[in-house]
Design a protein around this motif. Structure first.
Motif, PDB file in Angstrom:
ATOM      1  N   ASN A  12       4.126 -29.013 -14.614  1.00 26.74           N
ATOM      2  CA  ASN A  12       3.198 -29.996 -14.031  1.00 26.74           C
ATOM      3  C   ASN A  12       1.753 -29.527 -14.031  1.00 26.74           C
ATOM      4  N   SER A  13       1.545 -28.270 -14.425  1.00 23.36           N
ATOM      5  CA  SER A  13       0.194 -27.713 -14.277  1.00 23.36           C
ATOM      6  C   SER A  13      -0.713 -28.033 -15.462  1.00 23.36           C
ATOM      7  N   GLY A  14      -0.162 -28.683 -16.491  1.00 25.62           N
ATOM      8  CA  GLY A  14      -0.982 -29.007 -17.652  1.00 25.62           C
ATOM      9  C   GLY A  14      -0.899 -27.937 -18.732  1.00 25.62           C
ATOM     10  N   VAL A  15      -0.248 -26.803 -18.436  1.00 24.84           N
ATOM     11  CA  VAL A  15      -0.044 -25.771 -19.442  1.00 24.84           C
ATOM     12  C   VAL A  15       0.997 -26.298 -20.430  1.00 24.84           C
ATOM     13  N   ALA A  16       0.709 -26.212 -21.749  1.00 26.13           N
ATOM     14  CA  ALA A  16       1.548 -26.960 -22.686  1.00 26.13           C
ATOM     15  C   ALA A  16       2.442 -26.128 -23.575  1.00 26.13           C
ATOM     16  N   ASN A  17       2.269 -24.825 -23.595  1.00 29.96           N
ATOM     17  CA  ASN A  17       3.113 -24.010 -24.474  1.00 29.96           C
ATOM     18  C   ASN A  17       3.104 -22.560 -23.988  1.00 29.96           C
ATOM     19  N   PHE A  18       3.894 -21.726 -24.651  1.00 28.30           N
ATOM     20  CA  PHE A  18       4.069 -20.343 -24.191  1.00 28.30           C
ATOM     21  C   PHE A  18       2.745 -19.557 -24.160  1.00 28.30           C
ATOM     22  N   PRO A  19       1.941 -19.559 -25.243  1.00 31.38           N
ATOM     23  CA  PRO A  19       0.688 -18.791 -25.173  1.00 31.38           C
ATOM     24  C   PRO A  19      -0.243 -19.284 -24.067  1.00 31.38           C
ATOM     25  N   GLU A  20      -0.294 -20.595 -23.822  1.00 29.19           N
ATOM     26  CA  GLU A  20      -1.156 -21.090 -22.738  1.00 29.19           C
ATOM     27  C   GLU A  20      -0.679 -20.538 -21.397  1.00 29.19           C
ATOM     28  N   LEU A  21       0.635 -20.403 -21.262  1.00 34.13           N
ATOM     29  CA  LEU A  21       1.179 -19.851 -20.016  1.00 34.13           C
ATOM     30  C   LEU A  21       0.804 -18.373 -19.886  1.00 34.13           C
ATOM     31  N   VAL A  22       0.869 -17.642 -20.994  1.00 33.82           N
ATOM     32  CA  VAL A  22       0.480 -16.224 -20.970  1.00 33.82           C
ATOM     33  C   VAL A  22      -0.970 -16.122 -20.498  1.00 33.82           C
ATOM     34  N   ARG A  23      -1.811 -16.966 -21.058  1.00 30.72           N
ATOM     35  CA  ARG A  23      -3.244 -16.954 -20.717  1.00 30.72           C
ATOM     36  C   ARG A  23      -3.446 -17.326 -19.246  1.00 30.72           C
ATOM     37  N   ALA A  24      -2.736 -18.371 -18.822  1.00 33.24           N
ATOM     38  CA  ALA A  24      -2.912 -18.849 -17.442  1.00 33.24           C
ATOM     39  C   ALA A  24      -2.466 -17.798 -16.424  1.00 33.24           C
ATOM     40  N   ARG A  25      -1.490 -16.992 -16.811  1.00 33.25           N
ATOM     41  CA  ARG A  25      -0.968 -15.993 -15.864  1.00 33.25           C
ATOM     42  C   ARG A  25      -1.702 -14.653 -15.967  1.00 33.25           C
ATOM     43  N   MET A  26      -2.646 -14.565 -16.895  1.00 37.37           N
ATOM     44  CA  MET A  26      -3.338 -13.293 -17.108  1.00 37.37           C
ATOM     45  C   MET A  26      -4.460 -13.170 -16.087  1.00 37.37           C
ATOM     46  N   LEU A  27      -4.080 -12.804 -14.859  1.00 39.47           N
ATOM     47  CA  LEU A  27      -5.067 -12.796 -13.784  1.00 39.47           C
ATOM     48  C   LEU A  27      -5.953 -11.565 -13.840  1.00 39.47           C
ATOM     49  N   LEU A  84       3.747 -13.113 -30.402  1.00 37.39           N
ATOM     50  CA  LEU A  84       2.719 -13.930 -29.733  1.00 37.39           C
ATOM     51  C   LEU A  84       1.799 -14.583 -30.774  1.00 37.39           C
ATOM     52  N   ALA A  85       1.535 -13.852 -31.851  1.00 40.98           N
ATOM     53  CA  ALA A  85       0.713 -14.416 -32.928  1.00 40.98           C
ATOM     54  C   ALA A  85       1.389 -15.666 -33.505  1.00 40.98           C
ATOM     55  N   CYS A  86       2.694 -15.594 -33.745  1.00 44.82           N
ATOM     56  CA  CYS A  86       3.426 -16.755 -34.277  1.00 44.82           C
ATOM     57  C   CYS A  86       3.373 -17.906 -33.281  1.00 44.82           C
ATOM     58  N   ALA A  87       3.568 -17.581 -32.009  1.00 45.27           N
ATOM     59  CA  ALA A  87       3.546 -18.639 -30.987  1.00 45.27           C
ATOM     60  C   ALA A  87       2.185 -19.336 -30.974  1.00 45.27           C
ATOM     61  N   ARG A  88       1.112 -18.566 -31.140  1.00 42.15           N
ATOM     62  CA  ARG A  88      -0.234 -19.157 -31.127  1.00 42.15           C
ATOM     63  C   ARG A  88      -0.484 -19.997 -32.371  1.00 42.15           C
ATOM     64  N   LEU A  89       0.161 -19.636 -33.475  1.00 41.73           N
ATOM     65  CA  LEU A  89       0.025 -20.379 -34.741  1.00 41.73           C
ATOM     66  C   LEU A  89       0.904 -21.619 -34.789  1.00 41.73           C
ATOM     67  N   GLY A  90       1.865 -21.687 -33.867  1.00 40.71           N
ATOM     68  CA  GLY A  90       2.865 -22.759 -33.961  1.00 40.71           C
ATOM     69  C   GLY A  90       3.956 -22.404 -34.952  1.00 40.71           C
ATOM     70  N   ALA A  91       3.976 -21.141 -35.403  1.00 39.73           N
ATOM     71  CA  ALA A  91       4.996 -20.700 -36.366  1.00 39.73           C
ATOM     72  C   ALA A  91       6.240 -20.213 -35.619  1.00 39.73           C
ATOM     73  N   ILE A  92       7.272 -19.881 -36.389  1.00 41.69           N
ATOM     74  CA  ILE A  92       8.561 -19.486 -35.799  1.00 41.69           C
ATOM     75  C   ILE A  92       8.843 -18.030 -36.162  1.00 41.69           C
ATOM     76  N   PHE A  93       8.976 -17.217 -35.141  1.00 40.01           N
ATOM     77  CA  PHE A  93       9.184 -15.775 -35.290  1.00 40.01           C
ATOM     78  C   PHE A  93      10.656 -15.494 -35.546  1.00 40.01           C
ATOM     79  N   LEU A  94      10.941 -14.707 -36.575  1.00 42.40           N
ATOM     80  CA  LEU A  94      12.335 -14.432 -36.937  1.00 42.40           C
ATOM     81  C   LEU A  94      12.540 -12.912 -37.022  1.00 42.40           C
ATOM     82  N   PRO A  95      12.999 -12.297 -35.940  1.00 45.59           N
ATOM     83  CA  PRO A  95      13.171 -10.843 -35.962  1.00 45.59           C
ATOM     84  C   PRO A  95      14.478 -10.446 -36.630  1.00 45.59           C
TER      85      PRO A  95
END
Ligand code: AMP
Length: 514
Positions: A12-27, A84-95
């Protein structure tokens, strides 16, 4: 705050994806996030900027939204930051597991069709030509990917991805058949991390010893994302070395590991009550922790190991409580916001507490499906959205779940179901036995014959097989008693400590028939 509300709040906070959440929580961007094995420190901001540079390198090689990036590298901070780079690109990380051979990697490359592969420098020439681009990265900050970082800016304009977009493709460690790719979304990973931060009470005061591989969900997501979203920090080690981990304990507050970590710590002379003075929490998962290890650990250290249950497809499902009773031999209670039920494997009907059946889960953590495999996906989901885990287990009266083994490990002998764990627990009580694995192998009369493979304690060989069988006959119904008990120097295990019963079944396939 209640954990379900925590994930609802995020959405509900307007954060839309995983990297945005990382940024929002980086206090505290200047706080330390990772200390590498080579002593290099990365603050939260450093790690974010590193991921930006990597995203620019990948974009330069035409990786875009939805593209797969396969990564088979030795553990390093840069290797982790590719996620995290893939998440920011919208790509899919395959380890990919570093132990996979070129032929095995070839299977994943054909199945996932990555547009770029990152591998160790020595493998680059072998992989060249199998996918669009091959970049190299070693664990000393070298290789073509590492070099390219110098010429790329750290600022990166993140793609506009949403919660339901895929962000990671993890192949199951499948010990039988071909492994399948589980596609995980931004919300799968974010919801689980947010839930675990609350459930395990992680915060800026915490330092987690990270000695797990980063190609598997445990070290890649459970450990790392819980830290990343809680402002705490990681002490990164390439592998688990018991002496090294003991020497790190005074700087740490927590450890996440597979059961082998705990048995090795317990049997080490340097591991004392004093050495864990600073520790707040020991967490175990990925394979069953013996109740005996749990009790031995508590006696020695005063800490009750917190055991939890998860899998590649779902991340964490259940956990023993942080505050509250941690019951040895159980995997605890369903995590907030996650539904767990036990059903009749044949009919799907709900079973009451005490009855063993199929464990099914539903929640924001559960993956969307297997990569390009709608038939397999359809077969493993119920129409009401529950995922059929393949694990058998039962709830007790207090709601704690106990796992009895994988469904495919169930032994059916003369029409009776035998749950291997029950027999293993009996066998493990013999003073001469270190550990055991019970399997079913083809048997002319019974369909399958219950068979035990045991590892004896030092100096206990040879052992009295028929005496042990006679003793088990006093304790177990006749159909459950192993027809043979075979001693081996060690049980075959995969990198996550799971006993590979399929290998044992192959080895002893002719025991009763040839
Ligand atoms: P993976 O997908 O490699 O993480 O393997 C997941 C499987 O590991 C589960 O389906 C379980 O069979 C097993 N597993 C994970 N955690 C536990 C645990 N605490 N106790 C017993 N088995 C576990």
């Amino acid at each position: 705050m209640d954990e379900l509300a925590a994930w609802d709040d995020v959405k509900n906070s307007g954060v839309a994806n995983f990297p945005e959440l990382v940024r929002a929580r980086m206090l505290a961007p200047d706080a330390n996030f990772i200390r590498g094995e080579d002593g290099r420190d990365f603050t939260y901001e450093d790690y974010w900027l590193l991921s930006g540079r990597i995203a620019n390198v990948l974009a330069h090689h035409s990786v875009g939204a939805g593209d797969r990036v396969a990564v088979q590298v030795a553990k390093s901070v840069e290797g982790l930051a590719i996620f995290l780079a893939c998440a920011r690109l919208g790509a899919i990380f395959l380890p990919l597991n570093t132990a996979y051979t070129a032929a095995e990697v070839d299977y994943f490359v054909r199945d996932a069709e990555p547009s770029l592969i990152v591998c160790e420098p020595a493998k680059a020439s072998v992989l060249a030509g199998t996918a669009g681009t091959v970049l190299a990265l070693d664990d000393q900050g070298g290789g073509s990917l590492a070099e390219a970082l110098h010429s790329q800016p750290s600022a990166f304009a993140d793609a506009k991805t949403g919660w339901d977009d895929g962000v990671a493709l993890l192949y199951t460690s499948g010990t039988t058949g071909k492994s399948k790719g589980a596609l995980l979304t931004h919300s799968n990973l974010a919801s689980n991390a947010v839930t675990l931060v609350e459930a395990w009470d992680f915060g800026p005061r915490d330092t987690l010893i990270h000695a797990l591989p980063i190609y598997h969900t445990h070290g890649l997501f459970t450990a790392t994302n819980t830290v990343l979203l809680s402002g705490s920090s990681l002490l990164f080690r390439r592998k688990f070395d018991v002496d090294e981990v003991i020497s790190l304990l005074p700087q740490a507050t927590s450890l996440m590991g597979v059961p082998t970590f705990y048995t090795r710590l317990l049997s080490h002379k340097g591991f004392t009550r004093d050495s864990v003075k600073h520790m707040r929490l020991f967490i175990s998962g990925s394979a069953p922790l013996l109740a005996e290890t749990h009790r031995g650990f508590e006696e020695k250290t005063g800490h009750a190991i917190l055991e939890r249950f998860g899998m590649t497809e779902t991340s964490m499902n259940t956990s023993n409580p942080y505050r509250g009773e941690r019951l040895a031999g159980t995997v605890g209670l369903p995590l907030p916001g996650i539904e767990v039920r036990v059903t009749d494997p044949a009919t799907g009907a709900l079973l009451p507490p005490g009855d063993v059946g199929m464990i099914e889960v539903r929640g924001p953590n559960v993956f969307t499906g297997y990569w390009r495999n709608p038939e397999k996906t359809a077969a493993e989901f119920r129409p009401d959205g529950f995922f059929i885990t393949g694990d058998l287990g039962s709830f007790d009266g207090k709601g704690y779940l106990t796992i009895s083994g994988r469904g495919k490990d169930l032994v059916i002998t003369g029409g009776f179901n035998v749950y291997p764990k029950e027999i293993e627990m009996e066998i493990d009580q013999f003073p001469e036995v270190e550990e055991s694995a019970v399997i079913g192998v083809p048997h002319a009369d019974f369909g399958e014959g219950v068979t035990a493979v045991v590892v004896l304690k030092a100096g206990q060989s040879p052992f009295d097989e028929s005496g042990m069988i006679a003793e088990l006959q006093k304790r177990l119904a006749k159909f459950k008693v192993p027809k043979r008990i075979i001693s081996v120097p060690e049980l075959p295990r995969n990198a996550m400590g799971k006993v590979q019963k399929s290998l044992l079944r192959q080895t002893y396939a002719g025991l009763y028939t040839s």
